[in-house]
Every structure is written in structure tokens, then in C-alpha cells.
Design an enzyme around this catalytic site. Structure first.
Site, PDB file in Angstrom:
ATOM      1  N   GLU A 102     101.788   4.499 143.865  1.00 45.29           N
ATOM      2  CA  GLU A 102     103.016   5.163 143.430  1.00 45.29           C
ATOM      3  C   GLU A 102     104.268   4.495 144.018  1.00 45.29           C
ATOM      4  O   GLU A 102     105.150   5.151 144.536  1.00 45.29           O
ATOM      5  CB  GLU A 102     102.985   6.647 143.817  1.00 45.29           C
ATOM      6  CG  GLU A 102     101.857   7.408 143.154  1.00 45.29           C
ATOM      7  CD  GLU A 102     101.885   8.902 143.429  1.00 45.29           C
ATOM      8  OE1 GLU A 102     101.619   9.656 142.500  1.00 45.29           O
ATOM      9  OE2 GLU A 102     102.161   9.304 144.580  1.00 45.29           O
ATOM     10  N   ASP A 156      93.963  14.451 141.613  1.00 47.20           N
ATOM     11  CA  ASP A 156      95.061  14.811 142.513  1.00 47.20           C
ATOM     12  C   ASP A 156      95.149  16.310 142.760  1.00 47.20           C
ATOM     13  O   ASP A 156      95.977  16.976 142.153  1.00 47.20           O
ATOM     14  CB  ASP A 156      96.392  14.308 141.905  1.00 47.20           C
ATOM     15  CG  ASP A 156      97.512  14.302 142.930  1.00 47.20           C
ATOM     16  OD1 ASP A 156      97.226  14.460 144.116  1.00 47.20           O
ATOM     17  OD2 ASP A 156      98.677  14.138 142.522  1.00 47.20           O
ATOM     18  N   GLU A 205     100.720  22.460 145.619  1.00 49.70           N
ATOM     19  CA  GLU A 205     101.469  21.676 144.632  1.00 49.70           C
ATOM     20  C   GLU A 205     101.104  22.023 143.191  1.00 49.70           C
ATOM     21  O   GLU A 205     101.981  22.216 142.353  1.00 49.70           O
ATOM     22  CB  GLU A 205     101.214  20.190 144.887  1.00 49.70           C
ATOM     23  CG  GLU A 205     101.816  19.291 143.834  1.00 49.70           C
ATOM     24  CD  GLU A 205     101.610  17.813 144.116  1.00 49.70           C
ATOM     25  OE1 GLU A 205     101.077  17.463 145.186  1.00 49.70           O
ATOM     26  OE2 GLU A 205     101.991  17.004 143.252  1.00 49.70           O
TER      27      GLU A 205
HETATM   28  C1  GCU Z   1     100.704  13.463 144.426  1.00 46.32           C
HETATM   29  C2  GCU Z   1     102.010  14.125 144.704  1.00 46.32           C
HETATM   30  C3  GCU Z   1     102.994  13.191 145.342  1.00 46.32           C
HETATM   31  C4  GCU Z   1     102.345  12.542 146.556  1.00 46.32           C
HETATM   32  C5  GCU Z   1     101.035  11.912 146.182  1.00 46.32           C
HETATM   33  C6  GCU Z   1     100.266  11.381 147.367  1.00 46.32           C
HETATM   34  O1  GCU Z   1     100.855  12.520 143.407  1.00 46.32           O
HETATM   35  O2  GCU Z   1     102.531  14.620 143.508  1.00 46.32           O
HETATM   36  O3  GCU Z   1     104.128  13.914 145.690  1.00 46.32           O
HETATM   37  O4  GCU Z   1     103.191  11.598 147.088  1.00 46.32           O
HETATM   38  O5  GCU Z   1     100.221  12.858 145.567  1.00 46.32           O
HETATM   39  O6  GCU Z   1      99.335  12.055 147.777  1.00 46.32           O
HETATM   40  O7  GCU Z   1     100.562  10.327 147.884  1.00 46.32           O
END
Ligand code: GCU
Length: 721
Positions: A306, A380, A408
């Protein structure tokens, strides 16, 4: 409970208890203010009047304060700490008089955190000993002893030996340096970076106390999407203050290190883990950290996921990245927790397969002080996922569990969902890695692979500046439960529910009998009204709150709901069998055998692994469409049941908690309906079948639900706003 029962309950409470509603939500499960009948009060008082604490450390002081607090608040008395004729002795095993020591089976102290609480008889008198090898074990023993009183247990011939099954029991704070909390729904970060290092807020001590009481022994202070500034010298001073506060509670501090910190802070042109200058930069940074914090725990790393930097950016592998840091941390006994949650920039054929593909081939290649931190499921933190196939697939690697405590994807700050039930489901899952009975609990606690060096479990914290710490009053139970299951991953959700309810509110059996099933069923309820039958990730794509099965993102088709549910005129669900992405292949043959037949796969995972025709005949004899609607309605009904149960709980909890929870359940009920309505209307376009008769008339059109917008969605990473 009917009205008659609730009246009886009220009368019993009125006559038998020293009754007051001083349950305080700030003090979590440690308020020591549950009602206690006079007889028990006298018994306890007579047994804990004189205590000898034979340790002169800060931890010893904490033990003393805690016991005194218990005596004052629970028993309206005070303890005399004395060495003459004590009724209780709290001492390290090496400091116990040999005449006492010989009556204790010190062999059962299997590690530095184990403790023994035992009644021995000396000169025809009972003496209670709390012992262990270290001060921290005495603290754990004391909390366990206190818990017996909170649970109104008979302590006359107490004998408890316990030790944690998992070494690293860690909270991961997704706290940003600007005070916001990513995916946090309980206010802002409790770390006041602005006022640190000088200002030691009371909340830091309370935080440490609460964690120590449930055996949590580590905390990662900052977000996995990290900011390199946490590693600058001024910030390390702040971190040191927290580490100093937490140390006597047995809690080590860890940091998320941004992999590109050598560029951002060191002004180097690269963060290539094999580059000599980069290695030197980390070496001197690590030495600086350990000068300030000699027991610093180590680093957590989110790499190449990400948008976070990582070794892949330089053509290096996860192993090369992790081992570089692990080599430098090794002389200080520090660890690297390297996350397996990798969502790469390139689009993948199936997101669920990526972590396995990237990590499984590296089994055995990580250094001994590296733990690979794996989320419980391959996508997730969904309301329900099949377990992550890496568990059982990396026998030569220390795999650490990552659960999310913050909700979340599970209703965030407004839904009551008791997560230990989810954790239990995951931990008790059989991976068949070494034959039948190879549960995930046995993988992460090291039982299955005895040669495992380090064991660990991490929970993404749900703590913030809200006065009750967690926003939803019942979210405290998830923090509590995480600690209990990290201590012993075989602890049942039901026993945790009972303990937490008793310690937080009252041991009254009418209350416990009704609230335990409410907590236990709350997890299945959320699965039913959000993502039944293996549906997943159909929430709103950004803030993950509320239904969004229509969400499409054409630039990243693998980051949206349509990608996950694949609804079309033929059916619903993601084909992950041989005819599809074959993610099923990543699981052991026992699971493959069961799951590769649409008639034998557990229906809870059906749409995770199959694209199922709308008119497919389910086990109940009805079609998929009908059954899915039934589950959505069932979820709504379950929340209604929760509301009805709660209505009768007013006599047992203080009015604020009663009213807050009542209002929250109202929100949850209307949102369960929102989920049901929006999802059914959306999927009906494809199913082209009428809504079953048990679905009440839906007051809005699909366009209405699509148009609902949130002006403010909490908990999102600032850069994503
Ligand atoms: C999910 C979450 C993110 C977080 C990511 C992670 O995608 O939405 O906010 O950063 O997990 O665990 O790194």
C-alpha cells in the site's frame, strides 16, 4: 429475561449487596467496584489484612498500590504491609524462606513470567504465597489473585500455576505523530508527542496497568504506515519516557520503522538494504536507540505494501530487508516483526494469494530474531475470512498472529461485536500442518514446531482518548479478550466473556447468564448482516463503514467491492477453485479436499471460494438468493434480540453505560437494516428474483443507498483524505 426475573434480580441486588453503581468505565475491568455481599466481604477482608511484599523494586510498589486499591475500593479496608505474621507473602522464588519454598513446586515455573499462587500450611495456619522468578511474574500473580476476588471465588485453598503460552503479546498502535489514529474510533492517540518527554500523563500509567493486568508485554507506539520522524533523536527521547514508565509493568516498547528512513533522515540517496552506507545508518540509529532504551523491543515493518517503501523498491527481497535489520538488532536481543500484509502496487490476479506467494518460498531464510507477522485471514480483517494459508506453510519461520482489535470492518465505533469469538474461531482452526489437530494456536504458541525461537501475537489497538478508552463501552471487552488469548490462545471466548462481564459490571448470575450469549452471538450477527456465506470486502472502499457492494474503482479493479463479490446474471462469489484463481491450492490437501466440492465446503466460506448460481440449492433446500436474504434478516433479528436483552440490564450497570449502550444498539439495529436493504437491493438486480416474504418492505431505492455520503469518516490515514 422476563420482567418477573428482572424484578427478582433487583430485589436480590438490593438486599444482598453493598450496592452502588460506581462502575467506572475509565477504570476498565479494574474498578474493583462490583457489588459484593457482606459475607464474602468479611471473608476476603480477614484473609488479606497483612501482606508481606519481599521485593523493593518499582514493580513491588505497583503491586502494593494495586492491592491497597483493591482493599479500599472493594472491601472498604486497608492492608498493612508487614513482615510479622503475614497472611500473604509475595516474593520471588529465590527470596522465599526455604521452609516455604520446599512446599512449592518451583519446577512449574517454566519461564520468567510464570507464577504460582498457593496456600500452604505453616504451624497449622494458612499462608498464601505468590511467587515466580521475576518481579513481573509477581505482578502477574498478583493480578491473577485479585481476579479471583473480583470473580468472587473461594480463596481459602487457592492453588494456581500459570504461565503465558506466547512470548510476545503486543499491541500495535496505528497512531500517527499528528495525534490521529488510523482506523481508530475512540478519539485521538493517547500519546501526547507534543508534551513528551517532560510531561508524564496519568493515562500512560493507567494504560500500563491495564495491559499488565492481562499480560500484554509489548507495545508498538506508531502506525504501520509510518513516519520516519519517530526515529529522530528528539522523538526517541519521548519514546524513552514512555519506555521508562512501562518497564516496571513488564511492557517493552517497539517502533514501526519506515524502511526509507535512511533517505528521509540520513539524506542518503538510497535505502537499499545491501548498501553499506544504509547499513551503517541503521547501525548507528539502533545503537542510539539502545543507549536510551536498553530493553527496546525492536521494529515492526510494513514493507512494499500500500505504497510503503521496502526492499523490493531496490530489487531486494523481504528476507534481505528483514535480515539486514535483524542482524543489527541481534546484539541487543531486539526483534524484527516483518508484516506479511502485502498489497503490491501491481494489480494481482487474486489479492488473497499475494502474501502466500511472496512469503512461503522464503521459509527458513529469515534470521532467528525475525517474526513474520501474518493477519488472521488472507484479505483484511473481514467479519469472517478463512484462515491465512501461510499458517502451517512456513514451518521453519516464526509466524506471529496479527488480529485487529479496532473494528475497522465490523461497525467501527458503533457496533457491539465481541471479537474473542472471532479470535477463537481462527485460533482453533485446524491447518493439518502436522496431521489432524495442528491448530493455529499450536503454530503461534510454538507447540507444533518445538524448535521455534520466538512466538508472538499482535493486536491492532482500539484505544484512544475517549474517557472510556475504546469508544463503545463493550469494545473494552475486545482489548481484554485479546490479552487473555495472547496469554493462552486456547482460552475460550465464553470464559473471557464471563470474566470480563463479572469484573467490569457484576458477578450476578442473572446478568452473566443473559449477557454471555449476547456477547458470544454478536460476532455471528455482524457476519450475517454484513457479509454472510463468505462475502467479503463489500464495504465502502475508503472508510470501510457501511455497505458499498456497488463500489467500483476502475484504475485499481482489485481494490473494490465488485472485484470481490463478482455478482452477475449467473451468480455470486469469487471462484478461487481450479476453475478460478485457485487460491484454494495454497491450503493443505485436507482443506482442499473438503473445499473443492461445492457440496462439502462449509457454507460459511461458500462465496469466498465459489461463483454460485443464484438458484443453487443450499443445504436448507432453498436457493442461494433466498438463503442469503435469510442470513441478512437473521443478522437484523439478532441485533433486535441484543436490544431486547439489554433493556433488562439496567439494574446491573450504571446509568451512563446503560444509556450509551442502548443508544449504540439502536444505531447498530438501524445499520444492520441498512446493510440488509442495500445489499439485497443491489444483488437483486443480478439475481432477478423477488425478495423472500420474511424481508420487510424496503423503504428506499438502491439509488438512495448509493447516494448516502459521510461528510466525515473517522480513522482514515490523513494522506488518504
Ligand atoms: C488495511 C487498513 C489500512 C492499513 C492496512 C495495514 O488495509 O485499511 O488502514 O494500513 O490494513 O494493515 O497495513
Amino acid at each position: 429475561m422476563n420482567r418477573y426475573n428482572s424484578l427478582i434480580g433487583l430485589l436480590i441486588l438490593f438486599f444482598s449487596c453493598n450496592f452502588c453503581f460506581s462502575q467506572s468505565s475509565e477504570e476498565l475491568w479494574l474498578s474493583y467496584s462490583q457489588p459484593l455481599n457482606n459475607k464474602l466481604k468479611e471473608t476476603y477482608t480477614s484473609k488479606i489484612k497483612h501482606i508481606q511484599i519481599k521485593t523493593f523494586s518499582e514493580t513491588g510498589e505497583i503491586i502494593k498500590t494495586e492491592l491497597q486499591m483493591l482493599a479500599t475500593k472493594m472491601l472498604d479496608t486497608s492492608i498493612s504491609f508487614t513482615s510479622t505474621t503475614p497472611q500473604i507473602i509475595i516474593a520471588k522464588i529465590d527470596n522465599l524462606d526455604s521452609k516455604f519454598k520446599q512446599k512449592i513446586n518451583s519446577q512449574s515455573l517454566v519461564n520468567n513470567e510464570s507464577f504460582i499462587i498457593q496456600t500452604i500450611t505453616v504451624h497449622q495456619k494458612d499462608l498464601l504465597i505468590i511467587t515466580g522468578k521475576t518481579d513481573i511474574s509477581l505482578l502477574y500473580g498478583t493480578y491473577c489473585f485479585i481476579k479471583q476476588l473480583q470473580l468472587h471465588k473461594d480463596i481459602s485453598s487457592i492453588s494456581i500455576t500459570d504461565s503465558p503460552k506466547i512470548q510476545l503479546r503486543i499491541l500495535n498502535h496505528w497512531d500517527n505523530l499528528d495525534g490521529t489514529v488510523e482506523r481508530g474510533y475512540a478519539g485521538f492517540s493517547i500519546w501526547d508527542w507534543h508534551l513528551l518527554p517532560g510531561f508524564k500523563k496519568e493515562i500512560y500509567y493507567e494504560y500500563a496497568r491495564a495491559n499488565a493486568s492481562i499480560g500484554i508485554n509489548g507495545t508498538v507506539l506508531n502506525n504501520v504506515n509510518s513516519n520516519a520522524y519517530i526515529l529522530t533523536s528528539p522523538y526517541l527521547q519521548k519514546v524513552k519516557t514512555l519506555a521508562d514508565i512501562f518497564r516496571p509493568y513488564g511492557i517493552k516498547v517497539y517502533l514501526t520503522a519506515r524502511f526509507s528512513a535512511p533517505i528521509e533522515l540520513g539524506k542518503l540517496p538510497t535505502a537499499d538494504p545491501l548498501n553499506e552506507e544504509v547499513i551503517q545508518w541503521w547501525k548507528s540509529k539502533i545503537s542510539e536507540i539502545y543507549k536510551e532504551i536498553p530493553d527496546f523491543g525492536g521494529f515492526l515493518i510494513k514493507a512494499n505494501s500500500e505504497g510503503q517503501p521496502g526492499p523490493n523498491t531496490y530489487g531486494r527481497s523481504h528476507v534481505e530487508g528483514a535480515n539486514m535489520l535483524a542482524t543489527l538488532l541481534e546484539p541487543y536481543q531486539g526483534v524484527v516483526m516483518w508484516r506479511a500484509f502485502v498489497y503490491s502496487e501491481q494489480q494481482s490476479e487474486d489479492r488473497a494469494k499475494q502474501a502466500f506467494n511472496e512469503f512461503a518460498p522464503f521459509d527458513g531464510a529469515f534470521k532467528e530474531n525475525v517474526l513474520v507477522q501474518v493477519k488472521n485471514g488472507p484479505i483484511d480483517f473481514q467479519p469472517r475470512e478463512p484462515y491465512h494459508p501461510l499458517f502451517g506453510a512456513m514451518p521453519k519461520t516464526s509466524l506471529m498472529m496479527e488480529f485487529q482489535i479496532t473494528q475497522e470492518y465490523l461497525g467501527q465505533g458503533s457496533h457491539l461485536v465481541f471479537l474473542p469469538k472471532l479470535y477463537e474461531e481462527v485460533l482453533s482452526t485446524d491447518t493439518y500442518a502436522k496431521g489432524k489437530g495442528s491448530t493455529i494456536a499450536k503454530i503461534i504458541d510454538g507447540e507444533l514446531y518445538q524448535d521455534h525461537r520466538i512466538t508472538g501475537m499482535a493486536g491492532v489497538a482500539n484505544i484512544g482518548t475517549e474517557t472510556n478508552w475504546t469508544g463503545h463501552p463493550f469494545a473494552q471487552a475486545n482489548w481484554y479478550g485479546f490479552g487473555r488469548q495472547a496469554w493462552d490462545p486456547t482460552t475460550s471466548a465464553e470464559s473471557i466473556a464471563k470474566e470480563w462481564l463479572s469484573m467490569t459490571f457484576t458477578t450476578d448470575s442473572l446478568f452473566i447468564q443473559q449477557m454471555t450469549p449476547l456477547l458470544i452471538n454478536s460476532r455471528e450477527a455482524v457476519v450475517n448482516y454484513m457479509t454472510p456465506l463468505g462475502l467479503h470486502h463489500i464495504m465502502n472502499a475508503e472508510h470501510h463503514y457501511g455497505p458499498g457492494p456497488w463500489i467500483a474503482n476502475m484504475s485499481r479493479p482489485d481494490w473494490n467491492s465488485i472485484y470481490y463479490h463478482r455478482a452477475d446474471s449467473l451468480g455470486l462469489g469469487f471462484d478461487r477453485t481450479q476453475t478460478g484463481s485457485n487460491a484454494l491450492e495454497q491450503y493443505p490437501k485436507e482443506i482442499q479436499e473438503q473445499f473443492s466440492n461445492i457440496h462439502t465446503i462449509p457454507e460459511a466460506y461458500l462465496l469466498w471460494f465459489y461463483h454460485v448460481p443464484w438458484d443453487f440449492k443450499m443445504k436448507n433446500g432453498h436457493t442461494l438468493w433466498y438463503t442469503m436474504a435469510w442470513y441478512y434478516q437473521q443478522g437484523v433479528n439478532e441485533v433486535k434480540n441484543m436490544q431486547q436483552t439489554w433493556e433488562h440490564m439496567q439494574p446491573y450497570v450504571n446509568n451512563d453505560i446503560y444509556q450509551d449502550t442502548r443508544m449504540l444498539l439502536e444505531i447498530q439495529y438501524s445499520e444492520a437494516q441498512w446493510w440488509r436493504n442495500a445489499c439485497l437491493l443491489y444483488f437483486q438486480q443480478f439475481a432477478k428474483m423477488p425478495l423472500p416474504e420474511f424481508i420487510p418492505e424496503i423503504p428506499h431505492t438502491l439509488d438512495y443507498y448509493k447516494a448516502l455520503k459521510f461528510p466525515y469518516a473517522p480513522g482514515i490515514h490523513p494522506s488518504w483524505n
